[in-house]
Design a protein around this motif. Sequence first.
Motif, PDB file in Angstrom:
ATOM      1  N   GLY A   1     -51.356   4.565  51.777  1.00 18.48           N
ATOM      2  CA  GLY A   1     -52.227   4.117  53.088  1.00 18.48           C
ATOM      3  C   GLY A   1     -51.409   3.096  54.430  1.00 18.48           C
ATOM      4  N   ALA A   2     -50.218   3.628  54.607  1.00 17.42           N
ATOM      5  CA  ALA A   2     -49.389   2.323  55.579  1.00 17.42           C
ATOM      6  C   ALA A   2     -50.151   3.119  56.765  1.00 17.42           C
ATOM      7  N   THR A   3     -50.015   2.024  57.586  1.00 15.58           N
ATOM      8  CA  THR A   3     -49.905   1.973  58.776  1.00 15.58           C
ATOM      9  C   THR A   3     -48.234   2.418  59.339  1.00 15.58           C
ATOM     10  N   ALA A   4     -48.279   4.071  60.065  1.00 15.68           N
ATOM     11  CA  ALA A   4     -46.249   4.542  60.566  1.00 15.68           C
ATOM     12  C   ALA A   4     -46.726   4.167  62.088  1.00 15.68           C
ATOM     13  N   MET A   5     -45.261   4.193  62.670  1.00 17.44           N
ATOM     14  CA  MET A   5     -44.706   3.955  63.548  1.00 17.44           C
ATOM     15  C   MET A   5     -43.647   4.889  63.456  1.00 17.44           C
ATOM     16  N   THR A   6     -43.771   6.214  64.437  1.00 19.35           N
ATOM     17  CA  THR A   6     -42.314   7.043  64.688  1.00 19.35           C
ATOM     18  C   THR A   6     -41.477   7.012  65.511  1.00 19.35           C
ATOM     19  N   ILE A   7     -40.628   7.141  65.884  1.00 17.57           N
ATOM     20  CA  ILE A   7     -40.344   7.560  67.510  1.00 17.57           C
ATOM     21  C   ILE A   7     -39.266   8.572  66.816  1.00 17.57           C
ATOM     22  N   THR A   8     -39.145  10.086  67.463  1.00 19.51           N
ATOM     23  CA  THR A   8     -38.470  10.989  67.638  1.00 19.51           C
ATOM     24  C   THR A   8     -39.038  11.394  68.917  1.00 19.51           C
ATOM     25  N   HIS A   9     -37.772  12.397  69.508  1.00 19.23           N
ATOM     26  CA  HIS A   9     -37.852  13.486  69.934  1.00 19.23           C
ATOM     27  C   HIS A   9     -37.421  15.482  69.527  1.00 19.23           C
TER      28      HIS A   9
ATOM     29  N   LEU B   1     -23.333  10.540  48.525  1.00 22.97           N
ATOM     30  CA  LEU B   1     -23.628  10.826  48.500  1.00 22.97           C
ATOM     31  C   LEU B   1     -23.549  12.027  50.260  1.00 22.97           C
ATOM     32  N   SER B   2     -24.760  13.092  49.933  1.00 21.66           N
ATOM     33  CA  SER B   2     -25.279  13.880  51.156  1.00 21.66           C
ATOM     34  C   SER B   2     -25.206  13.426  51.868  1.00 21.66           C
ATOM     35  N   GLY B   3     -25.835  13.921  53.647  1.00 24.07           N
ATOM     36  CA  GLY B   3     -26.291  13.134  54.491  1.00 24.07           C
ATOM     37  C   GLY B   3     -27.489  13.535  54.252  1.00 24.07           C
ATOM     38  N   GLY B   4     -28.310  14.947  53.996  1.00 26.51           N
ATOM     39  CA  GLY B   4     -29.754  14.738  53.203  1.00 26.51           C
ATOM     40  C   GLY B   4     -30.085  13.417  52.288  1.00 26.51           C
ATOM     41  N   MET B   5     -29.403  13.394  51.400  1.00 24.13           N
ATOM     42  CA  MET B   5     -29.414  12.769  50.377  1.00 24.13           C
ATOM     43  C   MET B   5     -29.558  10.940  50.780  1.00 24.13           C
ATOM     44  N   GLN B   6     -28.872  10.674  51.361  1.00 23.73           N
ATOM     45  CA  GLN B   6     -28.170   9.634  52.518  1.00 23.73           C
ATOM     46  C   GLN B   6     -29.849   8.923  52.953  1.00 23.73           C
ATOM     47  N   LYS B   7     -30.343  10.095  52.873  1.00 16.41           N
ATOM     48  CA  LYS B   7     -31.410   9.982  54.248  1.00 16.41           C
ATOM     49  C   LYS B   7     -33.283   9.570  53.251  1.00 16.41           C
ATOM     50  N   ARG B   8     -32.368  10.061  52.089  1.00 16.90           N
ATOM     51  CA  ARG B   8     -33.841   9.798  50.837  1.00 16.90           C
ATOM     52  C   ARG B   8     -33.630   8.747  50.437  1.00 16.90           C
ATOM     53  N   VAL B   9     -32.061   8.062  50.617  1.00 14.18           N
ATOM     54  CA  VAL B   9     -31.720   6.521  49.396  1.00 14.18           C
ATOM     55  C   VAL B   9     -32.791   5.901  51.094  1.00 14.18           C
ATOM     56  N   GLY B  10     -32.619   5.623  52.256  1.00 13.94           N
ATOM     57  CA  GLY B  10     -33.121   4.864  53.048  1.00 13.94           C
ATOM     58  C   GLY B  10     -34.842   5.075  53.426  1.00 13.94           C
ATOM     59  N   LEU B  11     -35.315   5.707  53.013  1.00 10.77           N
ATOM     60  CA  LEU B  11     -36.101   6.599  52.904  1.00 10.77           C
ATOM     61  C   LEU B  11     -36.839   5.271  51.622  1.00 10.77           C
ATOM     62  N   ALA B  12     -36.525   5.634  50.328  1.00  8.25           N
ATOM     63  CA  ALA B  12     -37.033   5.253  48.924  1.00  8.25           C
ATOM     64  C   ALA B  12     -36.113   3.648  49.204  1.00  8.25           C
ATOM     65  N   ARG B  13     -35.796   3.147  50.320  1.00  9.95           N
ATOM     66  CA  ARG B  13     -35.542   1.576  50.192  1.00  9.95           C
ATOM     67  C   ARG B  13     -36.947   1.139  51.544  1.00  9.95           C
ATOM     68  N   ALA B  14     -37.332   2.099  52.446  1.00 17.73           N
ATOM     69  CA  ALA B  14     -38.195   1.278  53.366  1.00 17.73           C
ATOM     70  C   ALA B  14     -39.169   0.915  52.649  1.00 17.73           C
ATOM     71  N   ILE B  15     -39.627   2.013  51.457  1.00 16.83           N
ATOM     72  CA  ILE B  15     -41.251   1.559  50.301  1.00 16.83           C
ATOM     73  C   ILE B  15     -40.809   1.138  49.141  1.00 16.83           C
ATOM     74  N   ALA B  16     -39.823   0.715  49.536  1.00 14.57           N
ATOM     75  CA  ALA B  16     -39.492  -0.328  47.858  1.00 14.57           C
ATOM     76  C   ALA B  16     -40.146  -1.987  47.656  1.00 14.57           C
ATOM     77  N   ALA B  17     -40.499  -1.738  48.623  1.00 16.13           N
ATOM     78  CA  ALA B  17     -41.258  -3.252  48.849  1.00 16.13           C
ATOM     79  C   ALA B  17     -42.878  -3.121  49.316  1.00 16.13           C
ATOM     80  N   GLU B  18     -43.587  -2.358  49.110  1.00 11.63           N
ATOM     81  CA  GLU B  18     -44.851  -1.806  49.196  1.00 11.63           C
ATOM     82  C   GLU B  18     -44.972  -1.737  50.484  1.00 11.63           C
ATOM     83  N   PRO B  19     -44.689  -1.342  51.749  1.00 13.80           N
ATOM     84  CA  PRO B  19     -45.497  -2.351  53.139  1.00 13.80           C
ATOM     85  C   PRO B  19     -46.315  -2.142  53.645  1.00 13.80           C
ATOM     86  N   GLU B  20     -46.756  -2.955  54.048  1.00 20.57           N
ATOM     87  CA  GLU B  20     -48.098  -2.255  54.965  1.00 20.57           C
ATOM     88  C   GLU B  20     -47.802  -1.727  55.950  1.00 20.57           C
ATOM     89  N   ILE B  21     -46.789  -1.203  56.826  1.00 19.29           N
ATOM     90  CA  ILE B  21     -46.478  -0.767  57.464  1.00 19.29           C
ATOM     91  C   ILE B  21     -44.699  -0.520  58.158  1.00 19.29           C
TER      92      ILE B  21
END
Length: 248
Positions: A187-195, A137-157
């Motif tokens: 309807g999730a609560t999100a915390m992001t760290i970024t510059h 996968l390309s870098g962008g596709m890998q990031k999308r896969v990571g996002l899909a994994r983050a939401i797979a279990a329907e987390p609250e946060i």
Amino acid sequence: MIQLQGVHKAFGRNKVLRGVDLTVPTGESMVIIGGSGTGKSVTLKCVLGLVTPDAGRITLDGQDVTRADRDAFLARFGMLFQGGALFDSLSVWQNVAFRLLRGHAKRPKAEAREIAIEKLRRVGLKPEVADLFPAELSGGMQKRVGLARAIAAEPEIIFFDEPTTGLDPIMAGVINELIREIVVEMGATAMTITHDMTSVRAIADKVAMLHDGVIKWTGPVAGMDQSGDPYLDQFIHGRAEGPIAAVR
């Protein structure tokens, strides 16, 4: 949802957090900004219980995170890691369904695969991607896969650690838009760290400026440009001159 009160953390003589106070309301997207080495990642690790604060208190829905049942506590979270952090030896769908194949949220394999393919579709990836491996996968596709994994279990946060690092401006914009849409939909609560200030303006409801181990400013994203805070003003405009000393 999440509250930090007077949180301190040092590693030897290096005092990283020096009294962090922060409140993240339920259902809102909080973005923590600040330069490298200011303690953004340590703050997230403290909330997750991966690092124990030296002083102060962190609560999730009023419960002290250091006293929570670990499996039940972590089951409430999803996370998109900075480098994707996909497992090279697992197929894409197995990466997305990683939590669904074991532990607290375990599902039958066929059901886990079906959920994984649906989450891949949600982030704009076709079903045929499911049986590929991360290296294909390309870098962008890998990031999308990571996002899909983050939401797979329907987390609250959901935590996002530098979600657009290493992406070109167009793909970064796509990821920012996906994050915003998904957080609102769930309807999730999100915390992001970024510059990345483009990410901040795209996904934040509120912003917190972390510098020298404390929160220098916090408020709605719309109030950043008129904050009057010299630390925030220097950071968001990338100015060399100001109270934040450049490391030379």
